[in-house]
Design a protein around this motif. Structure first.
Motif, short mmCIF file in Angstrom:
data_model
loop_
_atom_site.label_atom_id
_atom_site.label_comp_id
_atom_site.label_asym_id
_atom_site.label_seq_id
_atom_site.Cartn_x
_atom_site.Cartn_y
_atom_site.Cartn_z
N LEU A 35 20.13 35.52 -71.37
CA LEU A 35 21.56 35.64 -71.02
C LEU A 35 21.83 35.53 -69.53
O LEU A 35 22.94 35.21 -69.12
CB LEU A 35 22.11 36.99 -71.53
CG LEU A 35 22.23 37.13 -73.04
CD1 LEU A 35 22.80 38.50 -73.38
CD2 LEU A 35 23.10 36.03 -73.62
N SER A 36 20.82 35.78 -68.72
CA SER A 36 21.06 35.79 -67.27
C SER A 36 20.34 34.67 -66.54
O SER A 36 20.67 34.37 -65.41
CB SER A 36 20.60 37.12 -66.67
OG SER A 36 19.18 37.22 -66.75
N GLY A 37 19.33 34.10 -67.15
CA GLY A 37 18.54 33.10 -66.46
C GLY A 37 17.47 33.70 -65.55
O GLY A 37 16.77 32.99 -64.85
N TRP A 38 17.33 35.04 -65.57
CA TRP A 38 16.29 35.68 -64.77
C TRP A 38 14.92 35.30 -65.32
O TRP A 38 14.72 35.23 -66.54
CB TRP A 38 16.43 37.20 -64.80
CG TRP A 38 17.46 37.74 -63.86
CD1 TRP A 38 18.79 37.45 -63.86
CD2 TRP A 38 17.26 38.67 -62.81
NE1 TRP A 38 19.43 38.15 -62.87
CE2 TRP A 38 18.51 38.91 -62.21
CE3 TRP A 38 16.14 39.34 -62.33
CZ2 TRP A 38 18.67 39.78 -61.14
CZ3 TRP A 38 16.30 40.21 -61.27
CH2 TRP A 38 17.56 40.42 -60.68
N PHE A 54 3.97 45.52 -62.26
CA PHE A 54 3.61 44.16 -61.90
C PHE A 54 4.04 43.85 -60.48
O PHE A 54 4.96 44.46 -59.93
CB PHE A 54 4.35 43.15 -62.80
CG PHE A 54 4.07 43.29 -64.26
CD1 PHE A 54 2.81 43.03 -64.78
CD2 PHE A 54 5.08 43.66 -65.14
CE1 PHE A 54 2.56 43.13 -66.14
CE2 PHE A 54 4.85 43.75 -66.49
CZ PHE A 54 3.58 43.49 -67.00
N PHE A 55 3.42 42.82 -59.93
CA PHE A 55 3.88 42.18 -58.72
C PHE A 55 3.99 40.70 -59.06
O PHE A 55 3.14 40.15 -59.77
CB PHE A 55 2.91 42.37 -57.55
CG PHE A 55 3.40 41.76 -56.28
CD1 PHE A 55 4.40 42.36 -55.55
CD2 PHE A 55 2.88 40.56 -55.82
CE1 PHE A 55 4.87 41.80 -54.36
CE2 PHE A 55 3.35 39.98 -54.65
CZ PHE A 55 4.35 40.60 -53.92
N GLY A 56 5.06 40.08 -58.58
CA GLY A 56 5.22 38.67 -58.86
C GLY A 56 6.47 38.10 -58.22
O GLY A 56 7.17 38.78 -57.46
N TYR A 57 6.74 36.87 -58.55
CA TYR A 57 7.89 36.14 -58.01
C TYR A 57 9.02 36.25 -59.02
O TYR A 57 8.83 35.96 -60.21
CB TYR A 57 7.51 34.68 -57.78
CG TYR A 57 8.51 33.92 -56.96
CD1 TYR A 57 8.69 34.21 -55.61
CD2 TYR A 57 9.26 32.91 -57.52
CE1 TYR A 57 9.60 33.50 -54.84
CE2 TYR A 57 10.17 32.18 -56.76
CZ TYR A 57 10.34 32.49 -55.42
OH TYR A 57 11.25 31.78 -54.67
N VAL A 58 10.18 36.69 -58.54
CA VAL A 58 11.33 36.92 -59.42
C VAL A 58 12.45 35.97 -59.03
O VAL A 58 12.84 35.87 -57.87
CB VAL A 58 11.82 38.38 -59.31
CG1 VAL A 58 13.00 38.61 -60.26
CG2 VAL A 58 10.68 39.35 -59.59
N VAL A 59 12.97 35.27 -60.03
CA VAL A 59 14.12 34.40 -59.85
C VAL A 59 15.27 35.08 -60.58
O VAL A 59 15.27 35.19 -61.80
CB VAL A 59 13.87 32.98 -60.42
CG1 VAL A 59 15.12 32.12 -60.29
CG2 VAL A 59 12.69 32.34 -59.72
N GLY A 60 16.22 35.59 -59.80
CA GLY A 60 17.37 36.30 -60.35
C GLY A 60 18.56 36.08 -59.44
O GLY A 60 18.92 34.94 -59.16
N LEU A 61 19.11 37.17 -58.93
CA LEU A 61 20.20 37.05 -57.97
C LEU A 61 19.71 36.38 -56.70
O LEU A 61 20.46 35.73 -55.99
CB LEU A 61 20.78 38.43 -57.64
CG LEU A 61 21.42 39.17 -58.82
CD1 LEU A 61 21.87 40.55 -58.38
CD2 LEU A 61 22.58 38.37 -59.39
#
Length: 106
Positions: A35-38, A54-61
């Motif tokens: 729903l958000s594309g995150w 976790f540690f990682g790369y987040v694509v969100g806002l």
């Protein structure tokens, strides 16, 4: 056992900081919320107080490196729509994952 994080992935996931300094770390799991594309690209993780952090790369806002926990991902539920894991994902470099999802590198 979590449906989002099977034991097979948890057992090979590097501990937090194991890939520190690697400019193109290996991504072991990819989570998405439709729903958000995150999208969360998991590069490392550790058990912590009955949870997995976790540690990682987040694509969100924004697009950024950060920490997030399995319990947080599992708690997201909007009218029955939940975070899912890309079940066909194989460990591969972040740059390859970003290209696969059509995300431009910063």
């Amino acid at each position: 056992m979590s449906e989002l994080l099977p034991k097979e992935i948890e057992s090979v996931l590097p501990r937090i900081s194991d890939q520190e300094g690697n400019k193109n770390p290996t991504v072991y799991a990819v989570f998405q919320f439709p729903l958000s594309g995150w999208i969360w690209f998991v590069t490392e993780g550790d058990a912590y107080e009955g949870d997995i952090c976790f540690f990682g790369y987040v694509v969100g806002l924004a697009r950024e490196w950060g920490y997030f926990c399995l319990s947080e991902l599992e708690s997201i539920d909007i009218n029955g729509i939940k975070v899912g894991r890309a079940e066909d994902h194989l460990p591969r470099p972040l740059s390859t994952c970003l290209r696969h999802y059509g995300i431009a590198e910063n």
